[in-house]
Design an enzyme around this catalytic site. Structure first.
Site, PDB file in Angstrom:
ATOM      1  N   LYS A   2      13.573   5.596  11.782  1.00 29.83           N
ATOM      2  CA  LYS A   2      12.909   4.643  10.890  1.00 29.83           C
ATOM      3  C   LYS A   2      13.385   4.929   9.474  1.00 29.83           C
ATOM      4  O   LYS A   2      13.251   6.050   8.991  1.00 29.83           O
ATOM      5  CB  LYS A   2      11.393   4.736  10.947  1.00 29.83           C
ATOM      6  CG  LYS A   2      10.754   3.711   9.989  1.00 29.83           C
ATOM      7  CD  LYS A   2       9.255   3.661  10.079  1.00 29.83           C
ATOM      8  CE  LYS A   2       8.594   4.739   9.243  1.00 29.83           C
ATOM      9  NZ  LYS A   2       7.149   4.535   9.120  1.00 29.83           N
ATOM     10  N   ARG A  38       0.823   2.231  13.753  1.00 27.30           N
ATOM     11  CA  ARG A  38       1.004   3.547  14.387  1.00 27.30           C
ATOM     12  C   ARG A  38       0.231   4.635  13.622  1.00 27.30           C
ATOM     13  O   ARG A  38      -0.238   5.616  14.201  1.00 27.30           O
ATOM     14  CB  ARG A  38       2.465   3.894  14.594  1.00 27.30           C
ATOM     15  CG  ARG A  38       3.372   4.078  13.364  1.00 27.30           C
ATOM     16  CD  ARG A  38       3.157   5.404  12.702  1.00 27.30           C
ATOM     17  NE  ARG A  38       4.332   5.977  12.111  1.00 27.30           N
ATOM     18  CZ  ARG A  38       4.317   6.709  11.011  1.00 27.30           C
ATOM     19  NH1 ARG A  38       3.189   6.892  10.317  1.00 27.30           N
ATOM     20  NH2 ARG A  38       5.418   7.269  10.566  1.00 27.30           N
ATOM     21  N   GLN A  88      -3.361   0.656   3.678  1.00 25.20           N
ATOM     22  CA  GLN A  88      -3.498   1.348   4.961  1.00 25.20           C
ATOM     23  C   GLN A  88      -4.972   1.536   5.360  1.00 25.20           C
ATOM     24  O   GLN A  88      -5.297   1.566   6.546  1.00 25.20           O
ATOM     25  CB  GLN A  88      -2.777   2.697   4.873  1.00 25.20           C
ATOM     26  CG  GLN A  88      -2.615   3.432   6.182  1.00 25.20           C
ATOM     27  CD  GLN A  88      -1.827   2.664   7.231  1.00 25.20           C
ATOM     28  OE1 GLN A  88      -0.824   2.023   6.933  1.00 25.20           O
ATOM     29  NE2 GLN A  88      -2.300   2.694   8.469  1.00 25.20           N
ATOM     30  N   ASN A 104     -13.385   5.393  -3.537  1.00 29.52           N
ATOM     31  CA  ASN A 104     -11.979   5.247  -3.914  1.00 29.52           C
ATOM     32  C   ASN A 104     -11.810   5.590  -5.380  1.00 29.52           C
ATOM     33  O   ASN A 104     -12.677   5.295  -6.209  1.00 29.52           O
ATOM     34  CB  ASN A 104     -11.473   3.825  -3.624  1.00 29.52           C
ATOM     35  CG  ASN A 104      -9.963   3.764  -3.661  1.00 29.52           C
ATOM     36  OD1 ASN A 104      -9.286   4.654  -3.128  1.00 29.52           O
ATOM     37  ND2 ASN A 104      -9.406   2.748  -4.283  1.00 29.52           N
ATOM     38  N   SER A 123      -2.869   8.071  -1.871  1.00 32.00           N
ATOM     39  CA  SER A 123      -1.604   8.669  -2.322  1.00 32.00           C
ATOM     40  C   SER A 123      -1.879   9.689  -3.427  1.00 32.00           C
ATOM     41  O   SER A 123      -1.095   9.840  -4.345  1.00 32.00           O
ATOM     42  CB  SER A 123      -0.666   7.575  -2.814  1.00 32.00           C
ATOM     43  OG  SER A 123      -1.335   6.731  -3.739  1.00 32.00           O
ATOM     44  N   MET A 172      -4.869  11.266   6.404  1.00 33.77           N
ATOM     45  CA  MET A 172      -3.664  10.490   6.709  1.00 33.77           C
ATOM     46  C   MET A 172      -2.763  10.244   5.505  1.00 33.77           C
ATOM     47  O   MET A 172      -1.631   9.787   5.668  1.00 33.77           O
ATOM     48  CB  MET A 172      -4.077   9.135   7.304  1.00 33.77           C
ATOM     49  CG  MET A 172      -5.003   9.215   8.492  1.00 33.77           C
ATOM     50  SD  MET A 172      -4.393  10.273   9.820  1.00 33.77           S
ATOM     51  CE  MET A 172      -2.961   9.369  10.362  1.00 33.77           C
ATOM     52  N   LYS A 230       1.655  15.816  -2.356  1.00 35.72           N
ATOM     53  CA  LYS A 230       0.450  14.996  -2.220  1.00 35.72           C
ATOM     54  C   LYS A 230      -0.677  15.886  -1.702  1.00 35.72           C
ATOM     55  O   LYS A 230      -0.428  16.862  -0.980  1.00 35.72           O
ATOM     56  CB  LYS A 230       0.673  13.852  -1.229  1.00 35.72           C
ATOM     57  CG  LYS A 230       1.502  12.703  -1.774  1.00 35.72           C
ATOM     58  CD  LYS A 230       1.433  11.532  -0.784  1.00 35.72           C
ATOM     59  CE  LYS A 230       2.483  10.510  -1.075  1.00 35.72           C
ATOM     60  NZ  LYS A 230       2.541   9.481  -0.017  1.00 35.72           N
ATOM     61  N   GLY A 234      -2.662  14.117   9.794  1.00 31.56           N
ATOM     62  CA  GLY A 234      -1.740  13.094  10.313  1.00 31.56           C
ATOM     63  C   GLY A 234      -0.588  12.878   9.347  1.00 31.56           C
ATOM     64  O   GLY A 234      -0.725  12.193   8.334  1.00 31.56           O
TER      65      GLY A 234
HETATM   66  P1  NAD Z   1      -1.713   1.893  -1.384  1.00 32.09           P
HETATM   67  O1  NAD Z   1      -0.802   2.012  -2.538  1.00 32.09           O
HETATM   68  O2  NAD Z   1      -2.037   0.558  -0.845  1.00 32.09           O
HETATM   69  O3  NAD Z   1      -3.086   2.615  -1.763  1.00 32.09           O
HETATM   70  C1  NAD Z   1      -3.104   3.844  -2.433  1.00 32.09           C
HETATM   71  C2  NAD Z   1      -4.470   4.474  -2.319  1.00 32.09           C
HETATM   72  O4  NAD Z   1      -4.447   5.742  -2.994  1.00 32.09           O
HETATM   73  C3  NAD Z   1      -5.560   3.659  -2.989  1.00 32.09           C
HETATM   74  O5  NAD Z   1      -6.779   3.888  -2.302  1.00 32.09           O
HETATM   75  C4  NAD Z   1      -5.617   4.271  -4.381  1.00 32.09           C
HETATM   76  O6  NAD Z   1      -6.836   4.042  -5.050  1.00 32.09           O
HETATM   77  C5  NAD Z   1      -5.433   5.736  -4.029  1.00 32.09           C
HETATM   78  N1  NAD Z   1      -4.968   6.537  -5.153  1.00 32.09           N
HETATM   79  C6  NAD Z   1      -3.932   6.278  -5.983  1.00 32.09           C
HETATM   80  N2  NAD Z   1      -3.823   7.246  -6.912  1.00 32.09           N
HETATM   81  C7  NAD Z   1      -4.824   8.136  -6.667  1.00 32.09           C
HETATM   82  C8  NAD Z   1      -5.235   9.351  -7.272  1.00 32.09           C
HETATM   83  N3  NAD Z   1      -4.603   9.834  -8.339  1.00 32.09           N
HETATM   84  N4  NAD Z   1      -6.290  10.006  -6.739  1.00 32.09           N
HETATM   85  C9  NAD Z   1      -6.935   9.523  -5.640  1.00 32.09           C
HETATM   86  N5  NAD Z   1      -6.586   8.371  -5.035  1.00 32.09           N
HETATM   87  C10 NAD Z   1      -5.551   7.697  -5.540  1.00 32.09           C
HETATM   88  O7  NAD Z   1      -1.105   2.837  -0.254  1.00 32.09           O
HETATM   89  P2  NAD Z   1      -1.405   2.824   1.315  1.00 32.09           P
HETATM   90  O8  NAD Z   1      -0.403   1.996   2.000  1.00 32.09           O
HETATM   91  O9  NAD Z   1      -2.843   2.543   1.537  1.00 32.09           O
HETATM   92  O10 NAD Z   1      -1.071   4.340   1.689  1.00 32.09           O
HETATM   93  C11 NAD Z   1      -1.946   5.371   1.297  1.00 32.09           C
HETATM   94  C12 NAD Z   1      -1.285   6.718   1.543  1.00 32.09           C
HETATM   95  O11 NAD Z   1      -1.050   6.884   2.938  1.00 32.09           O
HETATM   96  C13 NAD Z   1       0.080   6.895   0.872  1.00 32.09           C
HETATM   97  O12 NAD Z   1       0.139   8.202   0.363  1.00 32.09           O
HETATM   98  C14 NAD Z   1       1.061   6.741   2.010  1.00 32.09           C
HETATM   99  O13 NAD Z   1       2.275   7.406   1.793  1.00 32.09           O
HETATM  100  C15 NAD Z   1       0.260   7.364   3.136  1.00 32.09           C
HETATM  101  N6  NAD Z   1       0.707   6.983   4.482  1.00 32.09           N
HETATM  102  C16 NAD Z   1       0.755   7.957   5.409  1.00 32.09           C
HETATM  103  C17 NAD Z   1       1.152   7.656   6.687  1.00 32.09           C
HETATM  104  C18 NAD Z   1       1.136   8.732   7.735  1.00 32.09           C
HETATM  105  O14 NAD Z   1       1.659   8.519   8.832  1.00 32.09           O
HETATM  106  N7  NAD Z   1       0.525   9.862   7.501  1.00 32.09           N
HETATM  107  C19 NAD Z   1       1.526   6.361   7.016  1.00 32.09           C
HETATM  108  C20 NAD Z   1       1.409   5.360   6.050  1.00 32.09           C
HETATM  109  C21 NAD Z   1       0.984   5.686   4.776  1.00 32.09           C
END
Ligand code: NAD
Length: 319
Positions: free
Chosen positions: A66, A109, A137, A158, A197, A217, A224, A290
């Protein structure tokens, strides 16, 4: 070679199909039948990340990569922040077999992985779901968690509170009362999903009651962090893959501080295979780190290809 465009994925891959595909590959990983190759992930500047997650599932005869990343400016341009494409190859010949849109698949997933952890590790009587995070997410995570337990309400926090109403609308759609709460009130939840994030811990050990299951997750990269490392020391820690958990997952911080050892972390596939009991008491805190492995992507992409062929929507090209 087959192409399954992003636009077809929603009609092809249900959350249930993603759950089944991911559970199967987690189990194969724990049996040593499927391996993830080392992850490549690079910072592109201004918060943008790009990388390659790949692997080989010998049993499922699936190999691939991917290519994808996180582009925080995309939401403002009406696009998902995650942009991914999955490439599949025949493990016998190396010939490319499929290109599959990976955006929705990534969300499905990831939600499936957390839901599998809730299904296998949370108390059966869990009634309150706590959400930390309200981005793209989070909506998938909420829907997937609600499929595996009979929650009575959702509480959420949040960092950007203005994002919470959108998550509240998803809870309403599921018929679940929704309340925005301060982190201190996360002690009311028996299941907490963190999906932010964040670069620093938001959820502290004191915000989590005994008996809670956490699915963490958001942390999928070095640097992070969503939860206080002391929480991992208090919990039984599970993960998709130990190598990723200790390097790019939530456990990277507890490991660096010497609060837990790599050997303390259990792959969830072992629980699925019946090689580990999972939760051992009602008071135990269980935490699923995760991190998101390539094999999850390949498993759901392979399922998408099979379904697309069945439905006659896969585009065939000479390559
Ligand atoms: P998004 O950009 O839509 O949302 C980001 C989220 O993080 C929001 O809730 C935002 O308020 C919060 N955020 C941003 N800055 C912050 C801070 N300084 N302190 C606390 N919270 C903060 O992103 P998303 O698509 O919802 O993804 C969220 C996270 O999940 C990302 O880090 C992404 O990389 C991760 N992710 C992980 C997997 C996995 O398999 N583990 C898969 C997809 C996404």
């Amino acid at each position: 070679m087959l192409i399954v465009p992003e636009s077809e994925i929603a009609a092809l891959v249900s959350p249930e199909a993603a759950f089944a595909a991911v559970e199967e590959v987690f189990a194969a990983m724990a049996r040593g039948e499927a391996v993830n190759f080392p992850v490549i992930r690079e910072a592109l500047g201004e918060g943008r990340q790009y990388g390659f997650k790949s692997g080989l599932d010998r049993k499922g005869a699936v190999m691939g990569v991917k290519s994808g990343g996180y582009f925080p400016g995309n939401a403002g341009r009406g696009m998902p922040n995650h942009q991914s494409t999955v490439f599949l190859f025949d493990p016998e010949s190396g010939r490319p077999t499929a290109v599959v849109g990976g955006n929705l698949l990534t969300a499905l997933r990831t939600a499936a992985a957390a839901a599998i952890s809730v299904d296998r590790l949370a108390r059966k009587d869990a009634k309150v779901l706590g959400m930390v995070g309200a981005g793209h997410q989070a909506q998938f995570q909420l829907r997937a968690a609600a499929r595996v337990r009979d929650f009575e309400r959702v509480i959420a926090w949040n960092y950007h509170p203005e994002m919470l109403p959108k998550l509240g609308a998803v809870a309403a759609e599921l018929g679940l009362p929704f309340e925005a709460v301060p982190l201190e009130r996360m002690t009311e939840a028996e299941v907490i999903v963190t999906v932010t994030s964040s670069p620093a811990a938001s959820l502290m050990a004191a915000h989590v009651a005994p008996g809670t299951h956490l699915a963490c997750m958001g942390t999928d990269t070095k640097g992070k962090q969503e939860v206080e490392p002391a929480l991992l020391a208090r919990a039984r820690v599970f993960t998709d893959e130990v190598a990723q958990s200790v390097t790019i997952g939530e456990a990277q911080h507890a490991i660096a501080e010497g609060l837990i050892a790599e050997a303390d972390i259990v792959e969830i596939g072992r629980v699925i295979n019946g090689d580990h009991p999972g939760r051992t008491s009602e008071d135990e805190i269980t935490l699923f780190d995760g991190t998101g492995v390539g094999l999850q992507d390949l498993a759901v992409a392979s399922a998408a290809v099979d379904l697309a062929v069945k439905k006659g929507v896969a585009v065939e090209v000479d390559f």
